[in-house]
Write an enzyme that holds these catalytic residues in place. Structure first.
Site, PDB file in Angstrom:
ATOM      1  N   LYS A 228       3.443  -2.919  -6.724  1.00 56.39           N
ATOM      2  CA  LYS A 228       4.668  -2.996  -6.964  1.00 56.39           C
ATOM      3  C   LYS A 228       5.892  -3.354  -5.726  1.00 56.39           C
ATOM      4  O   LYS A 228       6.925  -4.026  -6.413  1.00 56.39           O
ATOM      5  CB  LYS A 228       5.524  -1.591  -7.069  1.00 56.39           C
ATOM      6  CG  LYS A 228       7.876  -1.183  -7.366  1.00 56.39           C
ATOM      7  CD  LYS A 228       7.954  -1.280  -9.043  1.00 56.39           C
ATOM      8  CE  LYS A 228       9.258  -1.487  -9.628  1.00 56.39           C
ATOM      9  NZ  LYS A 228       9.365  -2.486 -10.156  1.00 56.39           N
TER      10      LYS A 228
ATOM     11  N   GLU B  47      12.546 -16.588 -16.296  1.00 53.98           N
ATOM     12  CA  GLU B  47      12.211 -14.628 -15.800  1.00 53.98           C
ATOM     13  C   GLU B  47      11.308 -14.167 -16.964  1.00 53.98           C
ATOM     14  O   GLU B  47      10.453 -13.393 -16.580  1.00 53.98           O
ATOM     15  CB  GLU B  47      13.296 -13.813 -15.764  1.00 53.98           C
ATOM     16  CG  GLU B  47      13.321 -12.292 -15.971  1.00 53.98           C
ATOM     17  CD  GLU B  47      12.707 -11.656 -15.166  1.00 53.98           C
ATOM     18  OE1 GLU B  47      11.940 -12.429 -13.965  1.00 53.98           O
ATOM     19  OE2 GLU B  47      12.720  -9.885 -15.334  1.00 53.98           O
TER      20      GLU B  47
ATOM     21  N   ASN C  81       0.163   0.628   5.752  1.00 52.51           N
ATOM     22  CA  ASN C  81       0.732  -0.390   5.416  1.00 52.51           C
ATOM     23  C   ASN C  81       1.220  -2.207   6.580  1.00 52.51           C
ATOM     24  O   ASN C  81       1.769  -1.130   7.067  1.00 52.51           O
ATOM     25  CB  ASN C  81       1.553   0.189   4.245  1.00 52.51           C
ATOM     26  CG  ASN C  81       2.036  -0.688   3.791  1.00 52.51           C
ATOM     27  OD1 ASN C  81       1.869  -2.000   3.234  1.00 52.51           O
ATOM     28  ND2 ASN C  81       3.968  -0.321   3.373  1.00 52.51           N
TER      29      ASN C  81
ATOM     30  N   ARG D 125       2.572   0.851  -6.008  1.00 50.74           N
ATOM     31  CA  ARG D 125       2.380  -0.351  -4.576  1.00 50.74           C
ATOM     32  C   ARG D 125       1.329  -1.110  -4.600  1.00 50.74           C
ATOM     33  O   ARG D 125       1.402  -1.698  -3.503  1.00 50.74           O
ATOM     34  CB  ARG D 125       2.836   0.898  -3.845  1.00 50.74           C
ATOM     35  CG  ARG D 125       3.850   1.623  -3.854  1.00 50.74           C
ATOM     36  CD  ARG D 125       4.142   2.155  -2.533  1.00 50.74           C
ATOM     37  NE  ARG D 125       5.946   1.677  -2.158  1.00 50.74           N
ATOM     38  CZ  ARG D 125       6.307   1.145  -1.281  1.00 50.74           C
ATOM     39  NH1 ARG D 125       5.171   0.269  -0.475  1.00 50.74           N
ATOM     40  NH2 ARG D 125       7.789   1.291  -0.637  1.00 50.74           N
TER      41      ARG D 125
ATOM     42  N   CYS E 143       0.775  -1.187  -0.068  1.00 52.97           N
ATOM     43  CA  CYS E 143       0.099  -0.471  -0.214  1.00 52.97           C
ATOM     44  C   CYS E 143       0.885   0.832  -0.301  1.00 52.97           C
ATOM     45  O   CYS E 143       2.351   1.609   0.692  1.00 52.97           O
ATOM     46  CB  CYS E 143      -0.763  -0.021   1.401  1.00 52.97           C
ATOM     47  SG  CYS E 143      -1.494  -1.538   1.741  1.00 52.97           S
TER      48      CYS E 143
ATOM     49  N   GLU F   8       2.329 -12.272 -15.572  1.00 53.35           N
ATOM     50  CA  GLU F   8       2.419 -10.594 -14.409  1.00 53.35           C
ATOM     51  C   GLU F   8       1.804  -9.577 -15.591  1.00 53.35           C
ATOM     52  O   GLU F   8       0.807  -8.831 -14.949  1.00 53.35           O
ATOM     53  CB  GLU F   8       3.611 -10.322 -13.808  1.00 53.35           C
ATOM     54  CG  GLU F   8       4.749 -10.078 -14.147  1.00 53.35           C
ATOM     55  CD  GLU F   8       5.639  -9.046 -13.584  1.00 53.35           C
ATOM     56  OE1 GLU F   8       5.529  -8.717 -12.197  1.00 53.35           O
ATOM     57  OE2 GLU F   8       6.635  -9.383 -13.808  1.00 53.35           O
TER      58      GLU F   8
HETATM   59  C1  F6R Z   1       9.073  -8.703 -11.210  1.00 54.67           C
HETATM   60  C2  F6R Z   1       8.612  -8.172  -9.893  1.00 54.67           C
HETATM   61  C3  F6R Z   1       9.004  -9.157  -8.574  1.00 54.67           C
HETATM   62  C4  F6R Z   1       9.916  -8.291  -8.419  1.00 54.67           C
HETATM   63  C5  F6R Z   1       9.662  -8.656  -6.462  1.00 54.67           C
HETATM   64  C6  F6R Z   1      11.163  -8.339  -5.533  1.00 54.67           C
HETATM   65  O1  F6R Z   1       8.818  -8.213 -12.245  1.00 54.67           O
HETATM   66  O2  F6R Z   1       8.507  -6.855 -10.051  1.00 54.67           O
HETATM   67  O3  F6R Z   1       8.725 -10.273  -9.709  1.00 54.67           O
HETATM   68  O4  F6R Z   1      11.548  -8.899  -8.776  1.00 54.67           O
HETATM   69  O5  F6R Z   1       8.833  -8.893  -5.560  1.00 54.67           O
HETATM   70  O6  F6R Z   1      11.451  -6.953  -5.433  1.00 54.67           O
HETATM   71  P1  F6R Z   1      12.200  -6.807  -4.873  1.00 54.67           P
HETATM   72  O7  F6R Z   1      13.192  -5.690  -6.094  1.00 54.67           O
HETATM   73  O8  F6R Z   1      12.072  -4.765  -4.952  1.00 54.67           O
HETATM   74  O9  F6R Z   1      12.628  -6.916  -4.123  1.00 54.67           O
END
Ligand code: F6R
Length: 629
Positions: free
Chosen positions: A624, A502, A114, A27, A2, A509
């Site tokens: 995100k 990947e 959050n 987010r 959030c 997604e």
């Molecule tokens: C995929 C994606 C997620 C992030 C994961 C880790 O495109 O964005 O799989 O890679 O949630 O996020 P971070 O890198 O912020 O720890």
């Protein structure tokens, strides 16, 4: 997860909150809401409140009619205060009732949250017994009622921060919290445990945000809150006190992100912009980090622990999603170049299992773009609590993970706004390679001439990615040709096994189709049963040490009528005989084929999703930064 924005100061809070929450929409975007208090004198505070389901633009449209006309009429006020939230649902469906802010029975205490309150069910039952009425299904709402209850217990002229402190003693779970009590209309309260929150420092005004991007337009001077901090913000200043013990002294930091990176510019989506930024972002990640004269990486962030690296016998790597796949590839680099044993595991599993550490010879290495991923942070904390040396490859400066590790390397790629991670991955892999070379040199397992050829090739990667981007029409055309298919298998071997994972993650997604990534060798041990003319395979099949084996796998798929899209090395004239479509990548060292192939897969996923009408920057159900476990 959030997004949270808060404001207290002498300006009109509404545009500040809306502008901030729009920056945080990546987010979480299933609902949003805000409350504003306009304080004219000690007795007169007007409250404005609204919520909406869906994207922040829905809230914006609503408040345009409900709040803005009324606010515009108030021309004289001492101060304004407000808190705003965009939600990514954990407890309770996306609905107006479940959207934040939540409030107590008297609609006097407003909170945005959050995190997850783990003992909310017990607390809620107790509060209902004492007469509280709840309006939502969320775990968060208990916080407002608990504060109300604590205020009652304290009786008389009680300061809200005292009631918040008492209430939070009862809570088990994680929180980034912004709280506003209409009886103290110039006070914004913030509290943090595990979920990110920072204070932005302006002139006669203060901001709260779960992510600096929300307030960068207003101020670049920030203080990051730490776990168990409680902060009080007024137009006259801020103070941080501990929830359970005295808070440590904090020095404000200046964030130097370029605002241009936060705009889409001429690109249709942030995802596309960030894919195209990769030549630049890789250059930014390696700038000043390669000593070409002496053929060695220079990673300033590791300077203080460099001597400890000599004793490392095992590297434990963790992260989530795309960041984990960057870690998986780095594991291969470390084993290959430094001859040090390495293991990689998604953080969400890692921190639940009993780990057998060797504290003097293990190195824990985590990857995270946001630096706030709850699972990754938990895995890191576990390793740290056992005295293991920890490193982070992180993008967001000052984030929780970057502050928790013993040392680390920042990615310097600017904000990544697209929910699907793109430029963060390629940058993490390049930094992973630099680290592996450094370890190889420190452990004397890599000759200087070998290091040279790797470092020289890293320098060429931006140009080679640029070439793929220039020729991307072919990728778009292939994505369009395949847009009707609903299942995909991504296959790769050795270094390109993480690439296959990947590629599949990117596709599912942003376009919601079924996609599985696996090693090419694994395919015939079961998954091959799925293959027929309706089930295409995307094979990462560069000219490398496992080329022939991959070709055999491709033949197996062809023999079962599976359509094949091959990602191959330019100059490979035979691959077309097997594949239905071929996308070529420039020649590079075997270890860097995943970087080039991933750029192709990112573009494929992007164009495929756009062709199917999906919102690639805000894919359904995603957020995100995943700050809950
Ligand atoms: C995929 C994606 C997620 C992030 C994961 C880790 O495109 O964005 O799989 O890679 O949630 O996020 P971070 O890198 O912020 O720890």
């Amino acid at each position: 997860m959030c997004g949270i924005v808060g404001y207290v100061g002498k300006k009109n809070a509404l545009p500040i909150l809306l502008e901030g929450i729009k920056h945080l929409e990546y987010r979480g975007y299933d609902s949003s809401g805000l409350v504003i208090g306009v304080h004219s004198n000690l007795k007169n505070t007007d409250i404005f409140f609204d919520k909406s389901v869906g994207k922040v633009s829905n809230l914006e449209a609503k408040v345009k009619k409900s709040i803005r006309p009324k606010l515009n009429k108030i021309t004289k006020f001492n101060s304004q205060i407000g808190i705003c939230h965009s939600r990514w649902a954990t407890h309770g469906i996306p609905s107006e009732e479940n959207a934040h802010p939540h409030f107590d029975c008297n609609k006097e205490i407003y909170i945005v949250h959050n995190g997850i309150i783990e003992n909310y069910a017990v607390l809620k039952a107790e509060l209902i017994k004492s007469g509280h009425k709840f309006s939502s299904e969320t775990d968060s709402e208990v916080i407002a009622h608990l504060i109300e209850e604590e205020k009652k217990k304290l009786k008389g002229r009680v300061r809200i921060e005292k009631a918040v402190k008492n209430a939070l003693q009862k809570i088990k779970g994680t929180y980034g919290l912004a709280i506003f009590d209409v009886n103290e209309p110039e006070k914004l309260i913030a509290a943090r445990n595990f979920s990110p929150l920072l204070i932005g420092i302006g002139k006669g005004e203060y901001f709260l945000a779960s992510d600096a991007t929300a307030i960068l337009k207003r101020t670049r001077k920030v203080v990051y809150l730490e776990d168990n901090d409680l902060a009080v913000l007024t137009p006259r200043g801020y103070k941080i006190v501990g929830l359970f013990k005295r808070a440590s002294k904090r020095t404000p930091q200046i964030i130097d992100w370029n605002m241009e990176k936060m705009k889409k510019g001429e690109f249709a989506h942030f995802m596309l912009k960030e894919i195209y930024e990769q030549p630049e972002s890789i250059s930014d990640s390696i700038r000043g980090r390669i000593d070409y004269k002496n053929n060695k990486p220079v990673l300033g962030g590791l300077q203080l622990i460099k001597k400890d690296l000599k004793n490392i016998k095992r590297v434990i790597i963790s992260g989530m999603g795309t960041a984990y796949y960057a870690g998986l590839l780095t594991k291969d680099y470390i084993e290959e170049l430094a001859k040090i044993s390495a293991v990689a595991e998604p953080a969400s599993e890692f921190h639940h299992r009993k780990q057998i550490y060797s504290k003097d010879s293990d190195l824990f290495l985590c990857f995270s773009q946001s630096g706030e991923t709850a699972d990754t942070l938990s895995a890191l904390c576990d390793a740290k609590s056992h005295g293991v040396l920890s490193l982070g490859i992180v993008n967001v400066v000052g984030s929780s993970i970057s502050r928790t590790t013993d040392a680390g390397v920042y990615q310097h790629i600017g904000p990544e706004i697209g929910v699907a991670s793109t430029k963060a991955f390629t940058s993490q892999v390049v930094i992973g390679a630099l680290l592996a070379v450094l370890l190889g040199l420190e452990h004397k397992t890599l000759f200087s001439h070998e290091a040279k050829s790797i470092l020289d090739e890293i320098k060429k990667l931006p140009l080679k990615i640029g070439k793929i981007l220039e020729d991307s029409d072919k990728i778009k055309q292939v994505a369009n040709n395949f847009q009707k298919y609903n299942n995909f298998l991504f296959l790769g071997r050795k270094y390109n096994f993480p690439t296959a994972l990947e590629g599949a993650l990117k596709l599912k997604e942003v376009s919601y189709v079924h996609a599985e990534g696996m090693s090419s060798g694994e395919m015939k041990h079961g998954p091959i049963a799925m293959i027929d003319s309706t089930f295409p395979c995307i094979m990462i099949i560069p000219k490398d040490s496992v080329y022939e084996k991959n070709i055999s796998n491709a033949e197996e798929i062809k023999a079962r009528s599976g359509p094949i899209i091959a990602i191959a090395t330019e100059g490979d004239n035979t691959i077309n005989k097997i594949s239905n479509e071929t996308i070529f990548i420039p020649k590079t060292l075997e270890i860097f084929t995943p970087i080039l192939a991933t750029v192709v897969l990112q573009l494929f996923a992007y164009h495929f999703a756009v062709a199917r009408g999906c919102d690639v920057d805000k894919p359904r159900n995603l957020a995100k930064s995943v700050t809950v476990e």
